[in-house]
Design a protein around this motif. Structure first.
Motif, PDB file in Angstrom:
ATOM      1  N   ARG A  53       0.634  -1.068  -0.024  1.00 46.43           N
ATOM      2  CA  ARG A  53      -0.091  -0.046   0.138  1.00 46.43           C
ATOM      3  C   ARG A  53       0.907   1.179  -0.025  1.00 46.43           C
ATOM      4  O   ARG A  53       0.661   2.224  -0.552  1.00 46.43           O
ATOM      5  CB  ARG A  53      -0.887   0.128   1.383  1.00 46.43           C
ATOM      6  CG  ARG A  53      -1.498   1.189   1.484  1.00 46.43           C
ATOM      7  CD  ARG A  53      -2.541   1.777   0.507  1.00 46.43           C
ATOM      8  NE  ARG A  53      -2.891   3.118   0.684  1.00 46.43           N
ATOM      9  CZ  ARG A  53      -2.079   4.264   0.618  1.00 46.43           C
ATOM     10  NH1 ARG A  53      -1.151   4.306   0.026  1.00 46.43           N
ATOM     11  NH2 ARG A  53      -2.846   5.561   0.829  1.00 46.43           N
ATOM     12  N   GLU A  54       1.931   1.212   0.920  1.00 44.22           N
ATOM     13  CA  GLU A  54       2.586   2.239   0.732  1.00 44.22           C
ATOM     14  C   GLU A  54       3.328   2.566  -0.522  1.00 44.22           C
ATOM     15  O   GLU A  54       3.864   3.882  -1.108  1.00 44.22           O
ATOM     16  CB  GLU A  54       3.896   2.241   1.970  1.00 44.22           C
ATOM     17  CG  GLU A  54       3.629   2.473   3.101  1.00 44.22           C
ATOM     18  CD  GLU A  54       3.086   3.472   3.781  1.00 44.22           C
ATOM     19  OE1 GLU A  54       3.639   4.590   3.338  1.00 44.22           O
ATOM     20  OE2 GLU A  54       1.896   3.645   4.574  1.00 44.22           O
ATOM     21  N   LEU A  56       1.893   2.682  -3.313  1.00 38.25           N
ATOM     22  CA  LEU A  56       1.004   3.637  -4.297  1.00 38.25           C
ATOM     23  C   LEU A  56       1.160   4.973  -3.706  1.00 38.25           C
ATOM     24  O   LEU A  56       0.455   5.881  -4.614  1.00 38.25           O
ATOM     25  CB  LEU A  56      -0.230   3.065  -3.765  1.00 38.25           C
ATOM     26  CG  LEU A  56      -0.952   1.583  -4.140  1.00 38.25           C
ATOM     27  CD1 LEU A  56      -2.203   1.211  -3.365  1.00 38.25           C
ATOM     28  CD2 LEU A  56      -0.822   1.358  -5.705  1.00 38.25           C
ATOM     29  N   GLY A  57       1.634   5.198  -2.629  1.00 40.04           N
ATOM     30  CA  GLY A  57       1.549   6.563  -2.074  1.00 40.04           C
ATOM     31  C   GLY A  57       1.952   6.520  -0.820  1.00 40.04           C
ATOM     32  O   GLY A  57       1.211   5.832   0.077  1.00 40.04           O
ATOM     33  N   THR A  59       1.656   6.822   3.227  1.00 35.18           N
ATOM     34  CA  THR A  59       0.784   7.473   4.257  1.00 35.18           C
ATOM     35  C   THR A  59       1.390   8.399   5.092  1.00 35.18           C
ATOM     36  O   THR A  59       0.783   8.659   6.103  1.00 35.18           O
ATOM     37  CB  THR A  59       0.000   6.185   4.653  1.00 35.18           C
ATOM     38  OG1 THR A  59       0.879   5.520   5.687  1.00 35.18           O
ATOM     39  CG2 THR A  59      -0.612   5.317   3.681  1.00 35.18           C
TER      40      THR A  59
ATOM     41  N   THR B  26      -5.889   6.490  -0.773  1.00 32.77           N
ATOM     42  CA  THR B  26      -5.209   6.570  -2.167  1.00 32.77           C
ATOM     43  C   THR B  26      -5.623   7.752  -3.017  1.00 32.77           C
ATOM     44  O   THR B  26      -5.118   8.252  -3.609  1.00 32.77           O
ATOM     45  CB  THR B  26      -5.083   5.074  -2.965  1.00 32.77           C
ATOM     46  OG1 THR B  26      -4.583   4.228  -1.937  1.00 32.77           O
ATOM     47  CG2 THR B  26      -4.300   5.208  -4.046  1.00 32.77           C
ATOM     48  N   GLN B  29      -5.081  11.376  -1.901  1.00 32.93           N
ATOM     49  CA  GLN B  29      -3.765  11.652  -2.266  1.00 32.93           C
ATOM     50  C   GLN B  29      -3.974  12.143  -3.680  1.00 32.93           C
ATOM     51  O   GLN B  29      -2.997  13.059  -4.066  1.00 32.93           O
ATOM     52  CB  GLN B  29      -2.746  10.461  -2.034  1.00 32.93           C
ATOM     53  CG  GLN B  29      -2.520  10.262  -0.484  1.00 32.93           C
ATOM     54  CD  GLN B  29      -1.515   9.003  -0.225  1.00 32.93           C
ATOM     55  OE1 GLN B  29      -1.578   8.057  -1.030  1.00 32.93           O
ATOM     56  NE2 GLN B  29      -0.796   9.148   0.914  1.00 32.93           N
TER      57      GLN B  29
END
Lengths: 157, 98
Positions: A53-54, A56-57, A59, B26, B29
């Motif tokens: 998940r990280e 993807l961008g 947190t 997501t 962001q």
């Protein structure tokens, strides 16, 4: 929904000493294993899912805060833990700053509403500078839980 | 927090959250990163609440589940382009164009 509804009190880490993002996530997931909220056999999969998940961008949402999270079928309700990293962790945050406060969430795949409500709750309190400053000053897990309870009861100005 | 007062430099557009998991971090962001490229003020309204589209902390308080109706309101010189770009994200369900 209150912070103390989903933060596992026994899994709070008041002084997380790690050198990188993966170690921070591993440490927080391990703390949820130790409290029995995650089975040890599921820990690697949960850590891997959070790291994915990280990708993807980050947190790391700025102002020294990160909210790593994932969905996982091994939990039947939303659970979370809090860690304070006094020395900071490089989380590739949106503002480029190190992270000092971490909320790690694991939620069941079929409860997206609970996840959104938890994010709302966390962000609402973390926008309060008093809450963040007090959190970073906590010396032990009991102090963290006491602060979360005060936030839940709107006792912080 | 942007204002809902409309004038000649204000543009608005309704969008619906089509993501099964709702408007989660997501896509938040993606919205914040895109919104920050514009000079105009951009607010996302849900009912009588409005949040700053450029702030993750604000967006995280929105709690917009699947099917939620939102209104994007931008005010400033590049408001039209901003609303077009952010509206397109919702319209394509945050999937990159093929």
């Amino acid at each position: 929904m209150k912070l103390t509804d989903f933060v596992v009190s026994g899994a709070v880490i008041p002084s997380l000493q790690v050198s990188n993002k993966e170690a921070a996530i591993r440490g927080m997931v391990d703390s949820l294993v130790q409290t029995g909220n995650i089975k040890s056999g599921d820990a690697d999969g949960i850590v891997a899912a959070i790291l994915k998940r990280e990708e993807l961008g980050s947190t790391g949402i700025g102002r020294g805060v990160a909210v790593p999270h994932t969905k996982h079928s091994s939990v039947d309700r939303l659970i979370a833990t809090v860690a304070i990293a006094p020395n900071g962790v490089d989380f590739a945050s949106l503002d480029g700053e190190d992270v000092y406060i971490l909320f790690l969430l694991v939620s069941p795949p079929d409860r997206p509403g609970d996840h959104l409500r938890a994010l709302e709750n966390i962000s609402r309190h973390l926008r309060n500078d008093h809450f963040c400053n007090f959190l970073r000053q906590c010396k032990d897990a009991a102090g963290v839980i006491e602060l979360l309870e005060e936030a839940d009861n709107n006792q912080l100005s | 927090m942007a204002t809902a007062i409309m004038d000649s430099s204000t543009t608005s557009r309704e969008v619906v959250v089509g993501l099964p998991e709702g408007f989660h971090m997501t896509p938040m962001q993606a919205v914040a990163a895109l919104a920050q490229q514009f000079a105009c003020e951009i607010a996302i309204h849900k009912g009588d609440r409005a949040v700053d589209a450029k702030s993750m902390y604000d967006l995280m308080t929105l709690m917009a589940e699947h099917g939620a109706q939102l209104v994007l309101i931008a005010r400033g010189a590049d408001a039209t382009a901003a609303i077009q770009a952010i509206g397109d994200l919702f319209d394509c369900n945050f999937r990159p164009p093929a």
